[in-house]
Write an enzyme that holds these catalytic residues in place. Structure first.
Site, PDB file in Angstrom:
ATOM      1  CB  SER A   1      -0.869  -0.030   1.262  1.00  0.00           C
ATOM      2  OG  SER A   1      -1.570   1.170   1.436  1.00  0.00           O
TER       3      SER A   1
ATOM      4  CE1 TYR B   1      -6.562   3.841  -1.502  1.00  0.00           C
ATOM      5  CE2 TYR B   1      -5.038   3.520   0.308  1.00  0.00           C
ATOM      6  CZ  TYR B   1      -6.198   3.180  -0.353  1.00  0.00           C
ATOM      7  OH  TYR B   1      -6.999   2.170   0.139  1.00  0.00           O
TER       8      TYR B   1
ATOM      9  CB  THR C   1      -6.665   1.911  -4.791  1.00  0.00           C
ATOM     10  OG1 THR C   1      -5.833   0.764  -4.659  1.00  0.00           O
ATOM     11  CG2 THR C   1      -7.991   1.653  -4.088  1.00  0.00           C
TER      12      THR C   1
ATOM     13  CE  LYS D   1      -7.018  -3.628  -4.038  1.00  0.00           C
ATOM     14  NZ  LYS D   1      -7.701  -2.797  -3.044  1.00  0.00           N
TER      15      LYS D   1
ATOM     16  CG  HIS E   1     -11.194  -1.144  -0.579  1.00  0.00           C
ATOM     17  ND1 HIS E   1     -10.563  -0.216  -1.376  1.00  0.00           N
ATOM     18  CD2 HIS E   1     -10.518  -1.131   0.594  1.00  0.00           C
ATOM     19  CE1 HIS E   1      -9.558   0.338  -0.708  1.00  0.00           C
ATOM     20  NE2 HIS E   1      -9.503  -0.207   0.487  1.00  0.00           N
TER      21      HIS E   1
HETATM   22  C1  LIG Z   1      -7.285  -3.717   7.010  1.00  0.00           C
HETATM   23  C2  LIG Z   1      -7.333  -3.501   5.519  1.00  0.00           C
HETATM   24  C3  LIG Z   1      -6.604  -2.455   4.962  1.00  0.00           C
HETATM   25  C4  LIG Z   1      -6.647  -2.228   3.579  1.00  0.00           C
HETATM   26  N1  LIG Z   1      -5.864  -1.247   3.037  1.00  0.00           N
HETATM   27  C5  LIG Z   1      -5.856  -1.073   1.690  1.00  0.00           C
HETATM   28  C6  LIG Z   1      -4.992  -0.118   1.099  1.00  0.00           C
HETATM   29  O1  LIG Z   1      -4.228   0.564   1.770  1.00  0.00           O
HETATM   30  N2  LIG Z   1      -5.052   0.016  -0.250  1.00  0.00           N
HETATM   31  C7  LIG Z   1      -5.893  -0.728  -1.044  1.00  0.00           C
HETATM   32  O2  LIG Z   1      -5.911  -0.562  -2.259  1.00  0.00           O
HETATM   33  N3  LIG Z   1      -6.687  -1.665  -0.496  1.00  0.00           N
HETATM   34  C8  LIG Z   1      -6.683  -1.855   0.841  1.00  0.00           C
HETATM   35  N4  LIG Z   1      -7.493  -2.830   1.380  1.00  0.00           N
HETATM   36  C9  LIG Z   1      -8.301  -3.685   0.492  1.00  0.00           C
HETATM   37  C10 LIG Z   1      -7.522  -4.922   0.050  1.00  0.00           C
HETATM   38  O3  LIG Z   1      -6.510  -4.597  -0.867  1.00  0.00           O
HETATM   39  C11 LIG Z   1      -8.451  -5.926  -0.654  1.00  0.00           C
HETATM   40  O4  LIG Z   1      -9.149  -5.289  -1.677  1.00  0.00           O
HETATM   41  C12 LIG Z   1      -9.442  -6.616   0.303  1.00  0.00           C
HETATM   42  O5  LIG Z   1      -8.897  -6.792   1.586  1.00  0.00           O
HETATM   43  C13 LIG Z   1      -9.828  -7.961  -0.276  1.00  0.00           C
HETATM   44  O6  LIG Z   1     -10.795  -8.583   0.497  1.00  0.00           O
HETATM   45  P1  LIG Z   1     -10.494  -9.722   1.598  1.00  0.00           P
HETATM   46  O7  LIG Z   1      -9.988  -8.987   2.804  1.00  0.00           O
HETATM   47  O8  LIG Z   1     -11.828 -10.320   1.799  1.00  0.00           O
HETATM   48  O9  LIG Z   1      -9.472 -10.678   1.026  1.00  0.00           O
HETATM   49  C14 LIG Z   1      -7.459  -3.059   2.757  1.00  0.00           C
HETATM   50  C15 LIG Z   1      -8.180  -4.111   3.349  1.00  0.00           C
HETATM   51  C16 LIG Z   1      -8.124  -4.337   4.693  1.00  0.00           C
HETATM   52  C17 LIG Z   1      -8.886  -5.497   5.279  1.00  0.00           C
END
Ligand SMILES: Cc1cc2nc3c(=O)[nH]c(=O)nc-3n(C[C@H](O)[C@H](O)[C@H](O)COP(=O)(O)O)c2cc1C
Length: 366
Positions: free
Chosen positions: A113, A137, A163, A235, A259
């Site tokens: 990230s 981001y 994203t 994304k 997400h």
């Molecule tokens: C705690 C957490 C933090 C996340 N932070 C980001 C991030 O900084 N950037 C981003 O593009 N997606 C972020 N995501 C989304 C993940 O990249 C991903 O799309 C998502 O977790 C997929 O679903 P899953 O948790 O069911 O596998 C985050 C997800 C979680 C759970």
């Protein structure tokens, strides 16, 4: 074996989540687990997999199977990758360095990230050989965005994942109810500290709003593409229209994602949106999926519906919280073993043999 006797902190994929729950403090658990609003989309992500069935073929010689593939030319030992998640230092002191080392040893691509605990250079130093992509981001200040892109190139990241589903943060009721907040001076390895803010703790939404640009458009996406030599992946698309636009404007890949149910509550499960995106751009760009992948059979279902690869979000944080690098290494090994077992039992010897005849859904997916 109880979780505590294993250096990874869990024995099987089935006890991973509960083992992590026992180790991660309550407000941080709400941050990791929570979705947006009533969490309809969060639940739908799992329901979609639970309503998708695999049609196995038998009497195929499966004495050897090969799960290897590639993502935009980067070889990967498996058709899954580590999805970007912010602030891994909240669940383990080794933060992204542990994830990077475990992924590199397993030959698994890891996406990091913009808002990591460690800097992208420190992550690269932790696992210099590991294949890694940088998730962007958009910053309020374009020169900061440009600087992030150039640093990612210099630090050996091989693609930029922009994203686009978070112009503002979703309504994170569960985080709010459990009192999750980020210290305003919390280190974000890639970015300068925020200007002093009244009160020391900030809801994640406020933190994000102070940093990210909510005015971005397709023109901004083009500007990002023109500002880096790295291939661009977009994304967070859930429609054929947006996927087609992204690819027309030069994206080499799209991630079908909601997400992890954390942004628009009421958006469809990623698995439901996948077929229309594959129909729209599958022959012109690589299509990936995340949100709700928990088991080897989920990976097979997504691949059968046309994904080239899938991202793993929360399970990596669970494994990191359970046992740091050993935890993430074990998760990646168990997922790989389970995927290979599922391939054998489904009569598919390679990723190329995973086709749409492998899946059947119970009616329309949520
Ligand atoms: C705690 C957490 C933090 C996340 N932070 C980001 C991030 O900084 N950037 C981003 O593009 N997606 C972020 N995501 C989304 C993940 O990249 C991903 O799309 C998502 O977790 C997929 O679903 P899953 O948790 O069911 O596998 C985050 C997800 C979680 C759970």
């Amino acid at each position: 074996m109880s979780g505590g006797e294993d250096p990874a902190g869990f024995a099987t994929l089935s006890d991973l989540e509960a083992s992590a729950r026992a180790k991660v403090i309550d407000p941080v658990w709400a941050y990791v687990q929570g979705g947006a609003g009533e969490e309809r989309t969060l639940r739908a992500n799992r329901e979609a997999f639970e309503r998708t069935w695999l049609r196995p073929r038998v009497l195929v010689d499966v004495s050897s199977v090969d799960a290897a593939t590639s993502f935009l030319g980067t070889r990967s030992s498996v058709p899954f990758f580590v999805a970007p998640t912010a602030f891994q230092g909240l669940v383990h002191p080794d933060a992204e360095a542990a994830t990077a080392r475990a992924a590199a040893s397993a030959g698994v691509l890891a996406v990091f990230s913009t808002v990591t605990t460690l800097s992208m250079e420190a992550i690269a130093r932790a696992a210099p050989e590991g294949p890694r992509w940088f998730q962007l981001y958009l910053q309020k200040d374009w020169s900061l965005t440009e600087d992030l892109l150039h640093r990612a190139e210099r630090a050996g990241y091989r693609a930029v994942v922009l994203t686009v589903d978070a112009p503002v943060l979703g309504t994170r009721d569960r985080q709010f109810q459990r009192g999750f907040a980020l210290p305003s001076d919390m280190p974000v390895g890639n970015l300068p500290p925020l200007p002093p803010v009244e009160g020391r703790s900030l809801a994640q939404a406020v933190h994000a709003a102070l940093r990210t640009d909510s005015g971005a458009t397709w023109a901004t996406m083009e500007r990002v593409r023109e500002s880096t030599k790295l291939p661009l992946v977009v994304k967070g698309v859930l429609t054929a229209e947006d996927a087609a636009r992204a690819v027309e404007l030069g994206a080499k890949g799209v991630v079908v994602s909601n997400h992890g149910g954390r942004q628009l509550d009421g958006a469809p499960a990623s698995l439901r949106a996948l077929p229309e995106v594959v129909r729209a751009v599958g022959s012109k760009a690589e299509v990936y999926l995340d949100s709700g992948i928990r088991r080897g059979s989920d990976i097979l279902a997504a691949l059968a519906l046309g994904a080239r690869g899938v991202g793993i979000g929360r399970p990596v944080l669970w494994a990191l919280g359970c046992g740091g690098e050993a935890g993430v290494a074990k998760l990646l090994r168990l997922l790989r073993e389970e995927l290979e077992t599922s391939m054998r039992l489904a009569g598919r010897r390679s990723i190329g043999e995973v086709d749409s005849s492998l899946v059947e859904a119970d009616g329309a997916l949520p």
